[in-house]
Design a protein around this motif. Structure first.
Motif, PDB file in Angstrom:
ATOM      1  N   SER A 114       4.823   2.579   4.864  1.00 42.94           N
ATOM      2  CA  SER A 114       3.438   2.934   4.522  1.00 42.94           C
ATOM      3  C   SER A 114       3.377   3.492   3.104  1.00 42.94           C
ATOM      4  O   SER A 114       4.359   4.036   2.580  1.00 42.94           O
ATOM      5  N   LYS A 115       2.232   3.352   2.488  1.00 40.43           N
ATOM      6  CA  LYS A 115       2.032   3.883   1.141  1.00 40.43           C
ATOM      7  C   LYS A 115       2.135   5.404   1.126  1.00 40.43           C
ATOM      8  O   LYS A 115       2.614   6.001   0.159  1.00 40.43           O
ATOM      9  N   GLN A 170       4.050   7.157   3.017  1.00 46.37           N
ATOM     10  CA  GLN A 170       5.484   7.466   3.103  1.00 46.37           C
ATOM     11  C   GLN A 170       6.123   7.435   1.714  1.00 46.37           C
ATOM     12  O   GLN A 170       6.910   8.327   1.356  1.00 46.37           O
ATOM     13  N   ASP A 181      -5.366   3.185   3.679  1.00 48.36           N
ATOM     14  CA  ASP A 181      -4.384   2.235   4.209  1.00 48.36           C
ATOM     15  C   ASP A 181      -3.934   2.644   5.606  1.00 48.36           C
ATOM     16  O   ASP A 181      -3.749   1.793   6.484  1.00 48.36           O
ATOM     17  N   GLU A 182      -3.738   3.962   5.809  1.00 49.56           N
ATOM     18  CA  GLU A 182      -3.325   4.449   7.137  1.00 49.56           C
ATOM     19  C   GLU A 182      -4.426   4.240   8.168  1.00 49.56           C
ATOM     20  O   GLU A 182      -4.145   3.907   9.324  1.00 49.56           O
ATOM     21  N   THR A 206      -4.404   0.646   9.072  1.00 48.11           N
ATOM     22  CA  THR A 206      -3.235   0.334   9.888  1.00 48.11           C
ATOM     23  C   THR A 206      -3.456   0.772  11.330  1.00 48.11           C
ATOM     24  O   THR A 206      -3.045   0.096  12.278  1.00 48.11           O
ATOM     25  N   THR A 240      -4.161  -5.870   1.830  1.00 50.71           N
ATOM     26  CA  THR A 240      -3.401  -5.340   0.707  1.00 50.71           C
ATOM     27  C   THR A 240      -2.834  -6.466  -0.134  1.00 50.71           C
ATOM     28  O   THR A 240      -2.850  -6.409  -1.363  1.00 50.71           O
ATOM     29  N   ALA A 255      -3.836   5.645  -0.015  1.00 50.24           N
ATOM     30  CA  ALA A 255      -2.860   5.731   1.083  1.00 50.24           C
ATOM     31  C   ALA A 255      -3.545   6.143   2.385  1.00 50.24           C
ATOM     32  O   ALA A 255      -3.193   5.639   3.463  1.00 50.24           O
ATOM     33  N   SER A 310      -4.567  -4.811   7.780  1.00 55.41           N
ATOM     34  CA  SER A 310      -4.198  -3.965   6.645  1.00 55.41           C
ATOM     35  C   SER A 310      -3.249  -4.691   5.713  1.00 55.41           C
ATOM     36  O   SER A 310      -3.397  -4.662   4.492  1.00 55.41           O
ATOM     37  N   THR A 311      -2.254  -5.366   6.302  1.00 55.05           N
ATOM     38  CA  THR A 311      -1.266  -6.075   5.492  1.00 55.05           C
ATOM     39  C   THR A 311      -1.899  -7.208   4.712  1.00 55.05           C
ATOM     40  O   THR A 311      -1.660  -7.381   3.519  1.00 55.05           O
ATOM     41  N   HIS A 364       5.336  -4.182   3.330  1.00 55.05           N
ATOM     42  CA  HIS A 364       3.999  -3.966   3.893  1.00 55.05           C
ATOM     43  C   HIS A 364       4.082  -3.725   5.402  1.00 55.05           C
ATOM     44  O   HIS A 364       3.318  -2.927   5.956  1.00 55.05           O
ATOM     45  N   PRO A 382      -2.945  -3.298  12.224  1.00 56.44           N
ATOM     46  CA  PRO A 382      -1.856  -3.427  11.257  1.00 56.44           C
ATOM     47  C   PRO A 382      -1.886  -4.744  10.510  1.00 56.44           C
ATOM     48  O   PRO A 382      -1.637  -4.799   9.305  1.00 56.44           O
TER      49      PRO A 382
END
Length: 344
Positions: free
Chosen positions: A274-275, A277, A303-304, A307, A318, A300, A314-315, A270, A311
């Motif tokens: 990144s998702k 990626q 999520d970006e 982030t 998730t 994704a 986000s972690t 996490h 950050p």
């Protein structure tokens, strides 16, 4: 009559009498077999058991010189090839050329991986020496295919460096210890396997059962309990090594009897990956674009965005949203197909 002409006359006469006897014998046989309609069809070459030259030769009805029979056969084959087109005649040559090119690419990949282990830059001139003058005009194609191979098999990106000399460097997609080898010593980077497992987990709703993980890895010719020449013992790698490094979480499914297990992204994944990626990696393997996996692509992107804002938030979000128990979502079977040849 001169002696030479007499010999010629008697020789022709003897041949004529033989032909006459042979034709009479043939007529007699034909007369006996005329009562059977199937035999007459076969003799005419119209039935499934049509008489061939070899059959006639074995029966003594006529003699077919082997050399003539071979020439006729060769002529028929040549005519057939001409009808089918000249492209088939070129197939062995094309295959031979492709095999040679594949060998050159494999040698180049070996060279690139040795440089990666030594953490040394790669010069274009060095690579061209390896590929040789024969493939000078195909060097861009060779480099592209070699780069693709090390990316999907080892999880390593090839990047061009900004320098006066044409040079490149290799960078692991994930900052695993020991250049991706997980533990000190010899061996190859395990980054690609981790990226694949993370991708399966993501596409299964951020949680995947152990059975689903192995079903996917088996498509890559990676099996539990069987040592892989790149990934080593895969079960130990994903259930122990990567768990200890906190890239994966491996836990028992609640209330499962007998016990069943599931995988989730670990806290380090996490934090470091990144998702998007992971999605880009899976898309490249399947020769497509991330947006094809619509629901995962949208997640994704969200999520970006999270982030970028924070950050840590986000972690945490998730991890809190990880389903329990693991959902039975068939997306992986419908959308991801693995070409096992790229891993072998």
């Amino acid at each position: 009559m001169p002696r030479s002409e007499k010999r010629k006359f008697y020789t022709q006469a003897r041949r004529g009498s033989r032909c006459l006897r042979g034709s009479q014998a043939t007529k007699t046989k034909e007369g006996k077999s005329s009562s059977s309609p199937s035999h007459s069809l076969e003799a005419a070459g119209q039935g499934p058991g049509a008489i061939s030259c070899s059959t006639l030769q074995s029966q003594g009805t006529t003699k077919v010189p082997v050399s003539v029979d071979a020439r006729v056969t060769k002529r028929v084959i040549c005519k057939k090839d001409e009808k089918e087109g000249s492209s088939q005649a070129l197939l062995p040559t094309v295959k031979s050329c492709e095999d040679s090119l594949t060998k050159v690419i494999a040698i180049l990949v070996e060279f690139l991986m040795s440089r990666f282990k030594m953490k040394k830059p790669i010069l274009k001139a060095e690579m061209q020496k390896i590929t040789g003058k024969k493939y000078k005009h195909r060097f861009p194609e060779i480099l592209e295919r070699a780069s693709f191979s090390i990316e999907v098999v080892f999880g390593i990106d090839m990047k061009e460096m900004e320098s006066p000399m044409d040079s490149y460097t290799l960078v692991s997609k994930i900052d695993l210890p020991n250049n991706g080898r997980v533990s000190p010593g010899r061996g190859f980077p395990k980054t690609s396997l981790l990226m694949n497992v993370l991708g399966v987990i993501f596409m299964k709703g951020n949680c995947a059962s152990e059975e689903i993980i192995w079903e996917f890895l088996n498509k890559m010719k990676v099996y539990a309990g069987e040592k892989h020449f790149i990934y080593g013992e895969p079960k130990k790698l994903i259930t122990q090594d990567l768990v200890k490094l906190k890239y994966l979480e491996y836990r028992q499914i609640a209330h499962s009897d007998p016990p069943r297990y599931e995988f989730l992204w670990g806290p380090r994944s996490h934090d470091k990956i990144s998702k998007m990626q992971v999605l880009e990696f899976l898309a490249k393997i399947n020769n497509t674009v991330p947006s094809v996996f619509q629901s995962c692509y949208e997640e994704a992107l969200r999520d970006e965005e999270n982030t970028t804002l924070s950050p840590s938030i986000s972690t945490i979000t998730t991890c809190m949203n990880a389903p329990d128990p693991c959902p039975e979502d068939p997306v992986i079977h419908e959308e991801i197909e693995i070409d096992a040849s790229i891993y072998i």
